[in-house]
Design an enzyme around this catalytic site. Sequence first.
Site, short mmCIF file in Angstrom:
data_model
loop_
_atom_site.label_atom_id
_atom_site.label_comp_id
_atom_site.label_asym_id
_atom_site.label_seq_id
_atom_site.Cartn_x
_atom_site.Cartn_y
_atom_site.Cartn_z
N SER A 55 71.12 -7.84 26.97
CA SER A 55 70.61 -9.02 27.66
C SER A 55 71.38 -10.29 27.27
O SER A 55 71.28 -11.31 27.96
CB SER A 55 69.12 -9.22 27.36
OG SER A 55 68.36 -8.16 27.86
N CYS A 264 60.80 -7.85 30.45
CA CYS A 264 61.84 -8.88 30.50
C CYS A 264 62.42 -9.00 31.91
O CYS A 264 61.75 -9.49 32.81
CB CYS A 264 62.91 -8.59 29.45
SG CYS A 264 63.86 -10.05 28.97
N PHE A 265 63.64 -8.57 32.15
CA PHE A 265 64.21 -8.58 33.49
C PHE A 265 63.31 -7.80 34.44
O PHE A 265 63.14 -8.17 35.60
CB PHE A 265 65.62 -7.98 33.46
CG PHE A 265 66.52 -8.41 34.58
CD1 PHE A 265 67.03 -9.69 34.65
CD2 PHE A 265 66.90 -7.51 35.56
CE1 PHE A 265 67.88 -10.08 35.67
CE2 PHE A 265 67.76 -7.89 36.60
CZ PHE A 265 68.25 -9.17 36.65
N GLN A 268 60.61 -9.94 35.77
CA GLN A 268 61.09 -10.83 36.83
C GLN A 268 61.28 -10.05 38.14
O GLN A 268 61.01 -10.58 39.22
CB GLN A 268 62.40 -11.48 36.38
CG GLN A 268 62.21 -12.39 35.16
CD GLN A 268 63.49 -12.61 34.38
OE1 GLN A 268 64.58 -12.22 34.80
NE2 GLN A 268 63.37 -13.25 33.21
N HIS A 354 59.66 -8.29 24.58
CA HIS A 354 60.18 -6.98 24.15
C HIS A 354 59.20 -6.26 23.23
O HIS A 354 59.21 -6.47 22.02
CB HIS A 354 61.52 -7.17 23.42
CG HIS A 354 62.64 -7.59 24.31
ND1 HIS A 354 63.61 -6.72 24.75
CD2 HIS A 354 62.93 -8.79 24.87
CE1 HIS A 354 64.47 -7.36 25.53
NE2 HIS A 354 64.06 -8.62 25.61
N GLU A 356 59.28 -3.24 22.26
CA GLU A 356 59.93 -2.28 21.34
C GLU A 356 60.28 -2.96 20.02
O GLU A 356 60.25 -2.33 18.97
CB GLU A 356 61.17 -1.66 21.99
CG GLU A 356 62.44 -2.46 21.91
CD GLU A 356 62.42 -3.71 22.76
OE1 GLU A 356 63.20 -4.64 22.48
OE2 GLU A 356 61.64 -3.77 23.73
#
Length: 380
Positions: A55, A264-265, A268, A354, A356
């Site tokens: 990222s 995350c992405f 979106q 995130h 993880e």
Amino acid sequence: MTTSTRGAAKVPAVLVLEDGRIFRGRAYGAVGETFGEAVFSTGMTGYQETLTDPSYDRQIVVATAPQIGNTGWNDEDDESSRIWVSGYVVRDPARVPSNWRAKRSLDDELERQGVVGISGIDTRALTRHLRERGSMRAGIFSGEAITAEGELLARVQAQPHMKGASLYEEVATKEAYVVPAIGEKRFTVAAIDLGIKGMTPQRMAERGIEVHVLPATATADDVYAVGPDGVFFSNGPGDPATADGPVALMRAVLERKTPLFGICFGNQILGRALGFGTYKLKYGHRGINQPVQDRTTGKVEVTAHNHGFAVDAPLDQVSETKFGRAEVSHVCLNDDVVEGLQLLDQPAFSVQYHPEAAAGPHDAAYLFDRFVSLMEGQRA
């Protein structure tokens, strides 16, 4: 352009920002030049995971923690096959790493992979500058790459902006691969790689999930060929407004009501699939200490972030979408940025951070269990 030079710490280096601000220091890692968007990360630990996070493609990362490199570099903590940051900025690099797992120094690894960095600058002043004026284009120049200031500034200002940048295909796998379940296999998940970190399929494998990691260009036929119980959309770099392919794929998944989880992405992408817009944050959220509230439980989590864009969705109401009712499930307590979405009429949700969190914290690990619960419910 980079050149590998021993003793780089004695080589002068400059960081040039697009607004004309210049910081002078010493070379760190490879000697040469590099360009990217200057951003800051507030993590006190986990620099190896940060540097290898896809990222961060095309970004020059500023470490706000003053001392970096104390634990060296090991062969276990990489989140991908390489360092993705375009440059690294630190204040006080460790002279000698000290950790029982360290194989080499951070400086040596940056040099080995050709990553141009700079050390010995006032990163606190730089961070305050970026907070006030926003993330911006920058360049690091060291050794023979240093020329007249006006020439360096012009070269920085000629670089592309992050807004409008389509980067996820650059970092994604080109070939599908499988991460087997640990212990008894309970579910199969198709994971769309938009810049996935290695710990993400590992966290799913720990829960008995066989993860089929697919390229960013995967089609609905590719996804359903693996017989998935659920579909996952990963983190990734760049502007989500450019990701029309993944948005179309997610809509195909939503139409079939397959359990869906994005981070995350991927958050979106879900926002766009539901009809919401996205926008660029002034300086973004990056680090492992961001407070987020899970509105479904009221619980506050300390979470790991890396994003410069966010979803534009209403915080105070349930929205009607093509796929049923949707609401904001998580919100950042620093600035009220949308940090999660969920559908109320089918099994789909996402978060902007995130879970993880290989370098910690692990407050959000329950989200993988929530994904498992959705797949259990669908199977039942």
